[in-house]
Scaffold this motif. Structure first.
Motif, PDB file in Angstrom:
ATOM      1  N   GLY B 167      -0.716  -7.298   6.506  1.00  0.00           N
ATOM      2  CA  GLY B 167      -0.090  -8.209   6.627  1.00  0.00           C
ATOM      3  C   GLY B 167       1.464  -8.938   5.485  1.00  0.00           C
ATOM      4  O   GLY B 167       2.339  -9.290   6.267  1.00  0.00           O
ATOM      5  N   ASP B 168       0.924  -7.615   4.542  1.00  0.00           N
ATOM      6  CA  ASP B 168       1.664  -7.885   3.274  1.00  0.00           C
ATOM      7  C   ASP B 168       2.963  -6.694   3.669  1.00  0.00           C
ATOM      8  O   ASP B 168       2.644  -6.396   4.533  1.00  0.00           O
ATOM      9  CB  ASP B 168       1.329  -7.663   2.035  1.00  0.00           C
ATOM     10  CG  ASP B 168       2.056  -8.115   0.975  1.00  0.00           C
ATOM     11  OD1 ASP B 168       2.564  -8.372   0.747  1.00  0.00           O
ATOM     12  OD2 ASP B 168       1.119  -7.768  -0.348  1.00  0.00           O
ATOM     13  N   ASP B 169       3.933  -7.302   3.161  1.00  0.00           N
ATOM     14  CA  ASP B 169       5.604  -6.507   3.218  1.00  0.00           C
ATOM     15  C   ASP B 169       5.167  -4.963   1.968  1.00  0.00           C
ATOM     16  O   ASP B 169       3.923  -4.522   1.358  1.00  0.00           O
ATOM     17  CB  ASP B 169       6.317  -6.887   2.094  1.00  0.00           C
ATOM     18  CG  ASP B 169       7.100  -8.348   3.064  1.00  0.00           C
ATOM     19  OD1 ASP B 169       6.005  -8.395   3.953  1.00  0.00           O
ATOM     20  OD2 ASP B 169       7.524  -9.328   2.136  1.00  0.00           O
ATOM     21  N   ALA B 170       5.948  -4.429   3.470  1.00  0.00           N
ATOM     22  CA  ALA B 170       5.535  -2.637   2.478  1.00  0.00           C
ATOM     23  C   ALA B 170       7.180  -1.936   2.783  1.00  0.00           C
ATOM     24  O   ALA B 170       7.844  -2.092   2.968  1.00  0.00           O
ATOM     25  CB  ALA B 170       4.657  -1.970   3.520  1.00  0.00           C
ATOM     26  N   THR B 171       6.663  -1.260   2.000  1.00  0.00           N
ATOM     27  CA  THR B 171       8.686  -0.377   0.852  1.00  0.00           C
ATOM     28  C   THR B 171       8.496   1.329   1.332  1.00  0.00           C
ATOM     29  O   THR B 171       6.968   1.216   0.194  1.00  0.00           O
ATOM     30  CB  THR B 171       9.347  -0.808   0.225  1.00  0.00           C
ATOM     31  OG1 THR B 171       8.461  -0.546  -1.003  1.00  0.00           O
ATOM     32  CG2 THR B 171       9.759  -2.712   0.519  1.00  0.00           C
TER      33      THR B 171
END
Lengths: 276, 276, 276
Positions: B167-171
């Motif tokens: 559920g963390d941000d990813a790039t």
């Protein structure tokens, strides 16, 4: 012969809480033929309903017809006779926004989960409709009458089912009047149903559309009043459509729905619609 | 207008263990129109995806577009902007053999389970892309840039999502360079992703196709290296295609996939492919 | 090229207990092409089977073929070689009323839940057929031979599978003889199967159709005799069809099915059928 048509749309919808993208694309098959004796026959269903249209005694989608001087006999997921005669109010928005402008019917349009039969006959300005289920899952029938008089049209229908509230019998009388007054076309619908087990439903509403060249503005007001747990619901809708030509339109709408127990909610949408 | 096209294939596939027959046949609907003002619009989906293409806020298949001087705006199951600009390496085999030549993307191509929007604009040799979800299920966006220079082409993309690992941000930053060198066309892809929660993914690869009349021979090498439980995977593929004309080809391929934890496996296929 | 055809029907069916409406509408896709070298290729499946036709190693519907001087090679949900050579008796009714006139086969027609291969070669009046599964789920094969001699035709087939009763091997020898005698065409089928685990099945039957202008009257008698729990079943059918031209017919039939353990039941139907 099998011919193809299609529709698609895309835009944004706000359900009163969240704004979401909403898009869809659909294709419809239209099958048509003619006997040596001049009877027309055909069938139609959408590609996404292909499985349900192949349902035999459990057909849930699509319909088959044969027509001639005797009228038109259709089987499958067809409208009940009351709906065929009375219809719905005009809706708003590119998605319909919950279709609260639709009239509530007890029969037809897939309510039975199996094929029903609809018979339609038109003589000049008068149209008569009759429909019935086969009684295997649910036993119902409906009658309808439509009449056109110049720019005005009238419809009345009666429905009966043994599948009302708590399995009791239910009946429904519903009528409409519509007309075109210059740039405005309008329609009123009134229906009174005995839902069974002592409960009643009254529905009434009005829709009007003003057209000026490519622009059409539609508004509706619809009340569905019941004395059981669903209570009374009032829906008010306002929308506009702009015809871009070639089958494309820009459409948007806003609908406020107020239920006596659930409170009120306002939804809106804006998008483009295409027909092919 | 609604037009039909189709594809089909049949042959044998060995997944490293069992040899099986593998066949499929598909039909695609292409819907197209034009407004009075000269805007093009349309939609497309396959018959087997007809239900998913009628999904409204949950559309999982098919797409709808409108295009004009402003560019092209598409909604539905569309590629994210990074994928639109960078694309995949060339695959091998008549079935694709697991499609390990495909680039890993964080957004688009149905990853969201709901419609996203992609905007594309081309001016001469330069193409720009932007895409975004509506944030209702997952919030993501991507940007892409493509550039052609004679026989060479370049792509670069950036993706961001709030639906990364745990559920963390990813790039993800990803780029490609391709070109045609006589009878050989080749492409390299490199991508570096922060998957969220402290985990990274690096992917890189090369594919090349040699063409001589009806024959085309393709090879690729692709590495996806992660520091979480999926580990590092290296895929090497070699395949050939022979064009029989009229839309038919004979295709075969062999792919070796080596994962640092699961070990290595070699799959192959051989079959005929048809387009209609 | 992708072309469309369709069929539809509606009427009433009585299954021996309840009378119900029964309707359906279907569309079929036919994909066809030709290589530069003159090989024909193609595929076909129905819209309602579009998902199953895109099944790769698990294809359950539709089929793909390539044909030329070497014969015709088909893959997918195809008939086994025994069925291709021997076929079924003529059925009755607008719905088929349970299709008890169909011959029981051990292989093909989707029995495997995955694609099988069928090879067919015709030289003058002689046709040979061979089919096989890939052995991944079930291992089977079949051989068939068809021969025409003026107004008469003969078929014989052999089937073998490792998926018989209780997982034992099973085999089946089946043959047919048919002919046209003036206004009457008739066919007999006889089959003898070792179902595995010590159980046998014997099937035999006769169908005949008398045609006079637009009218056709068909009768059949079919016995399937087993020494396991299904016991012996005798089906007798009688039906009539009247051709309305343009692809429309009125059809009706009655079938009595008598099982030694379940007793007997009579079903009938009456409806119209359309082809497009």
């Amino acid at each position: 012969e099998v011919t193809l048509s299609g529709d698609a749309r895309m835009g944004i919808v706000n359900d009163g809480d969240t704004t979401e993208f909403s898009s869809r694309a659909r294709v419809a098959f239209t099958l048509s033929g003619e006997t040596d004796g001049g009877l027309s026959f055909g069938a139609s269903f959408r590609a996404d309903n292909a499985v349900g249209a192949n349902g035999n005694t459990d057909t849930t989608d699509g319909s088959v017809f044969i027509s001639g001087a005797f009228g038109k006999l259709s089987m499958g997921n067809v409208a009940g006779a009351a709906e065929a005669a009375v219809g719905d109010l005009s809706g708003v928005g590119y998605t319909g926004l919950g279709d609260f402008s639709d009239t509530v019917y007890l029969t037809g349009d897939g309510a039975e989960g199996e094929p029903i039969v609809q018979y339609a006959y038109t003589a000049g300005d008068l149209s008569v409709y009759a429909s019935a289920s086969d009684g295997a899952q649910v036993s119902n029938y409906a009658l309808g009458l439509g009449y056109k008089m110049g720019d005005y049209n009238f419809g009345i229908g009666y429905e009966s089912t043994d599948d009302g509230l708590f399995g009791d019998d239910a009946t429904h009388v519903v009528a409409s009047a519509g007309g075109t007054f210059g740039a405005v076309s309008a329609k009123v619908v009134y229906g009174q149903a005995d839902l069974g087990s002592g409960f009643d439903l009254t529905q009434y509403g009005l829709s009007a559309t003003y057209s000026a060249d490519a622009l059409a503005v539609t508004g509706y007001y619809k009340v569905v009043d019941t004395d059981f747990i669903a209570g009374e619901t009032t829906a008010v809708g306002l929308g506009a459509s702009y015809d871009l030509g070639g089958g494309a339109s820009v459409k948007g709408g806003v609908v406020n729905v107020d239920n006596e127990f659930l409170g009120d909610n306002t939804a809106y949408d804006l998008g483009v619609t295409f027909s092919f």
